[in-house]
Design a protein around this motif. Structure first.
Motif, PDB file in Angstrom:
ATOM      1  N   ALA A  51       0.838  -1.203   0.000  1.00 40.01           N
ATOM      2  CA  ALA A  51       0.000   0.000   0.000  1.00 40.01           C
ATOM      3  C   ALA A  51       0.870   1.248   0.000  1.00 40.01           C
ATOM      4  N   SER A  52       0.565   2.161  -0.889  1.00 33.53           N
ATOM      5  CA  SER A  52       1.255   3.446  -0.923  1.00 33.53           C
ATOM      6  C   SER A  52       0.271   4.570  -0.646  1.00 33.53           C
ATOM      7  N   ALA A  53      -0.788   4.245   0.060  1.00 32.59           N
ATOM      8  CA  ALA A  53      -1.834   5.239   0.315  1.00 32.59           C
ATOM      9  C   ALA A  53      -2.347   5.107   1.737  1.00 32.59           C
ATOM     10  N   ASP A  54      -2.733   6.242   2.316  1.00 31.99           N
ATOM     11  CA  ASP A  54      -3.455   6.286   3.582  1.00 31.99           C
ATOM     12  C   ASP A  54      -4.868   6.755   3.280  1.00 31.99           C
ATOM     13  N   VAL A  55      -5.860   6.020   3.752  1.00 33.94           N
ATOM     14  CA  VAL A  55      -7.249   6.307   3.384  1.00 33.94           C
ATOM     15  C   VAL A  55      -8.150   6.141   4.596  1.00 33.94           C
ATOM     16  N   ALA A  56      -9.107   7.056   4.723  1.00 27.00           N
ATOM     17  CA  ALA A  56     -10.160   6.935   5.730  1.00 27.00           C
ATOM     18  C   ALA A  56     -11.459   7.459   5.115  1.00 27.00           C
ATOM     19  N   PHE A  57     -12.588   7.041   5.686  1.00 30.65           N
ATOM     20  CA  PHE A  57     -13.876   7.474   5.149  1.00 30.65           C
ATOM     21  C   PHE A  57     -14.807   7.844   6.295  1.00 30.65           C
ATOM     22  N   TYR A  70     -14.346  10.249   1.364  1.00 29.45           N
ATOM     23  CA  TYR A  70     -13.058   9.579   1.464  1.00 29.45           C
ATOM     24  C   TYR A  70     -11.964  10.636   1.527  1.00 29.45           C
ATOM     25  N   VAL A  71     -11.005  10.433   2.419  1.00 26.39           N
ATOM     26  CA  VAL A  71      -9.831  11.290   2.530  1.00 26.39           C
ATOM     27  C   VAL A  71      -8.616  10.424   2.223  1.00 26.39           C
ATOM     28  N   VAL A  72      -7.852  10.800   1.203  1.00 29.07           N
ATOM     29  CA  VAL A  72      -6.789   9.951   0.674  1.00 29.07           C
ATOM     30  C   VAL A  72      -5.477  10.720   0.624  1.00 29.07           C
ATOM     31  N   LYS A  73      -4.404  10.033   0.962  1.00 29.14           N
ATOM     32  CA  LYS A  73      -3.052  10.566   0.782  1.00 29.14           C
ATOM     33  C   LYS A  73      -2.236   9.502   0.069  1.00 29.14           C
ATOM     34  N   GLU A  74      -1.677   9.857  -1.093  1.00 31.89           N
ATOM     35  CA  GLU A  74      -0.855   8.914  -1.839  1.00 31.89           C
ATOM     36  C   GLU A  74       0.216   9.658  -2.619  1.00 31.89           C
ATOM     37  N   SER A  75       1.210   8.942  -3.089  1.00 34.08           N
ATOM     38  CA  SER A  75       2.355   9.597  -3.728  1.00 34.08           C
ATOM     39  C   SER A  75       2.108   9.913  -5.194  1.00 34.08           C
ATOM     40  N   ILE A  76       1.287   9.118  -5.864  1.00 32.28           N
ATOM     41  CA  ILE A  76       1.000   9.303  -7.289  1.00 32.28           C
ATOM     42  C   ILE A  76      -0.503   9.179  -7.503  1.00 32.28           C
ATOM     43  N   VAL A  88     -12.687   2.989 -13.916  1.00 33.64           N
ATOM     44  CA  VAL A  88     -12.167   3.895 -12.885  1.00 33.64           C
ATOM     45  C   VAL A  88     -11.230   3.178 -11.916  1.00 33.64           C
ATOM     46  N   TYR A  89     -11.358   1.849 -11.790  1.00 38.94           N
ATOM     47  CA  TYR A  89     -10.514   1.067 -10.887  1.00 38.94           C
ATOM     48  C   TYR A  89      -9.049   1.066 -11.328  1.00 38.94           C
ATOM     49  N   GLU A  90      -8.791   1.457 -12.570  1.00 39.15           N
ATOM     50  CA  GLU A  90      -7.405   1.579 -13.018  1.00 39.15           C
ATOM     51  C   GLU A  90      -6.770   2.875 -12.522  1.00 39.15           C
ATOM     52  N   ASP A  91      -7.602   3.841 -12.164  1.00 39.76           N
ATOM     53  CA  ASP A  91      -7.143   5.134 -11.662  1.00 39.76           C
ATOM     54  C   ASP A  91      -6.964   5.087 -10.148  1.00 39.76           C
ATOM     55  N   SER A  92      -6.638   6.230  -9.557  1.00 36.50           N
ATOM     56  CA  SER A  92      -6.697   6.361  -8.104  1.00 36.50           C
ATOM     57  C   SER A  92      -8.173   6.294  -7.730  1.00 36.50           C
ATOM     58  N   CYS A  93      -8.579   5.230  -7.077  1.00 36.34           N
ATOM     59  CA  CYS A  93      -9.998   4.879  -6.996  1.00 36.34           C
ATOM     60  C   CYS A  93     -10.379   4.466  -5.578  1.00 36.34           C
ATOM     61  N   VAL A  94     -11.550   4.924  -5.139  1.00 40.34           N
ATOM     62  CA  VAL A  94     -12.145   4.459  -3.887  1.00 40.34           C
ATOM     63  C   VAL A  94     -13.486   3.813  -4.221  1.00 40.34           C
ATOM     64  N   GLU A  95     -13.895   2.845  -3.387  1.00 39.80           N
ATOM     65  CA  GLU A  95     -15.064   2.050  -3.726  1.00 39.80           C
ATOM     66  C   GLU A  95     -15.920   1.781  -2.490  1.00 39.80           C
ATOM     67  N   ASN A 153      -2.841  14.880  -1.555  1.00 41.08           N
ATOM     68  CA  ASN A 153      -4.006  14.665  -0.707  1.00 41.08           C
ATOM     69  C   ASN A 153      -5.260  14.929  -1.522  1.00 41.08           C
ATOM     70  N   TRP A 154      -6.185  14.018  -1.489  1.00 43.62           N
ATOM     71  CA  TRP A 154      -7.442  14.281  -2.181  1.00 43.62           C
ATOM     72  C   TRP A 154      -8.628  13.795  -1.358  1.00 43.62           C
ATOM     73  N   THR A 155      -9.698  14.554  -1.504  1.00 44.55           N
ATOM     74  CA  THR A 155     -10.932  14.270  -0.773  1.00 44.55           C
ATOM     75  C   THR A 155     -12.072  14.137  -1.775  1.00 44.55           C
ATOM     76  N   LEU A 156     -12.822  13.075  -1.645  1.00 47.74           N
ATOM     77  CA  LEU A 156     -14.003  12.853  -2.490  1.00 47.74           C
ATOM     78  C   LEU A 156     -15.224  12.801  -1.592  1.00 47.74           C
ATOM     79  N   THR A 157     -16.194  13.660  -1.882  1.00 44.20           N
ATOM     80  CA  THR A 157     -17.474  13.664  -1.169  1.00 44.20           C
ATOM     81  C   THR A 157     -18.563  13.255  -2.154  1.00 44.20           C
TER      82      THR A 157
END
Length: 219
Positions: A51-57, A70-76, A88-95, A153-157
């Motif tokens: 895992a190269s990401a930290d994620v919480a929802f 979702y609140v996400v932190k990743e390098s790429i 979309v699962y090929e991208d930076s994706c939350v499910e 850092n990205w946030t999806l609402t």
């Protein structure tokens, strides 16, 4: 045989959000959810995919909508898909996967970091029916991406109207229970990774295993 909800998997009580008005704009809804309790995706079920990401929802519901953030932190970050029901699962994706009561079939809602959605319904990975664009166009998504100290850092609402559960007739979620799981992936990232809220036991990456869903209780 379908697994019942009396399992050792995770359980989460989902509260009714009285502060959000159905007419609130997405910025206001995002700000309210930003202060809500966050739940980490703490399991990386497949060691070969570091895992190269930290994620919480956070999750809540109202009179007409289910609310996710979702609140996400990743390098790429990758965001190549802009078409509804694209990969979309090929991208930076939350499910978000959910089934209601003791249904065998479940919904999968998948979002890349710019809010493009893929969604379907069915009993397993191979037997799924995509939700129509007409239904999915009624979802409301708010995304924020920021670069900080070499990370992104990205946030999806997401405002998910009950009508998006197109194979059910839901007038309310109050008192319901459901099996669910929350995920993060990125199949086409330089370092693919797979994170889950409720742990999965499988030899190879596969989110479509409802026997490992946790339980949501809508209060």
């Amino acid at each position: 045989m379908m697994k019942e909800f009396t399992t050792n998997q995770k359980q989460l009580r989902v509260g009714f959000q009285r502060v959000i008005n159905e007419s609130d704009d997405l910025n206001a809804i995002a700000n309210i959810l930003r202060n809500a309790e966050k739940h980490p995706l703490s399991f990386a079920p497949w060691p070969g995919y570091t895992a190269s990401a930290d994620v919480a929802f956070s999750i809540a519901y109202g009179d007409k909508n289910l609310y996710l953030q979702y609140v996400v932190k990743e390098s790429i970050v990758r965001a190549a898909t802009g078409k509804i029901n694209g990969p979309v699962y090929e991208d930076s994706c939350v499910e978000f996967f959910i089934r209601f009561d003791n249904d065998k079939a479940y919904y999968n809602f998948e979002f890349n970091c710019i809010g493009t959605v893929l969604a379907g319904f069915g009993p397993d990975r191979n037997n799924r029916e995509l939700l129509s664009e007409h239904v999915l166009q009624n979802l409301r998504c708010h995304t924020v991406l920021q670069k900080e100290n070499g990370a992104i850092n990205w946030t999806l609402t997401v405002v998910l109207p009950f009508e998006a559960f197109a194979f059910h007739s839901l007038s309310s979620l109050h008192g319901k229970q459901g099996g669910a799981n929350f995920y993060k992936c990125g199949d086409a990232l330089p370092q693919p990774h797979y994170l889950a809220w409720s742990n999965i036991e499988s030899e190879s990456p596969n989110f479509h295993l409802p026997e490992f869903f946790g339980t949501l209780l809508f209060e």
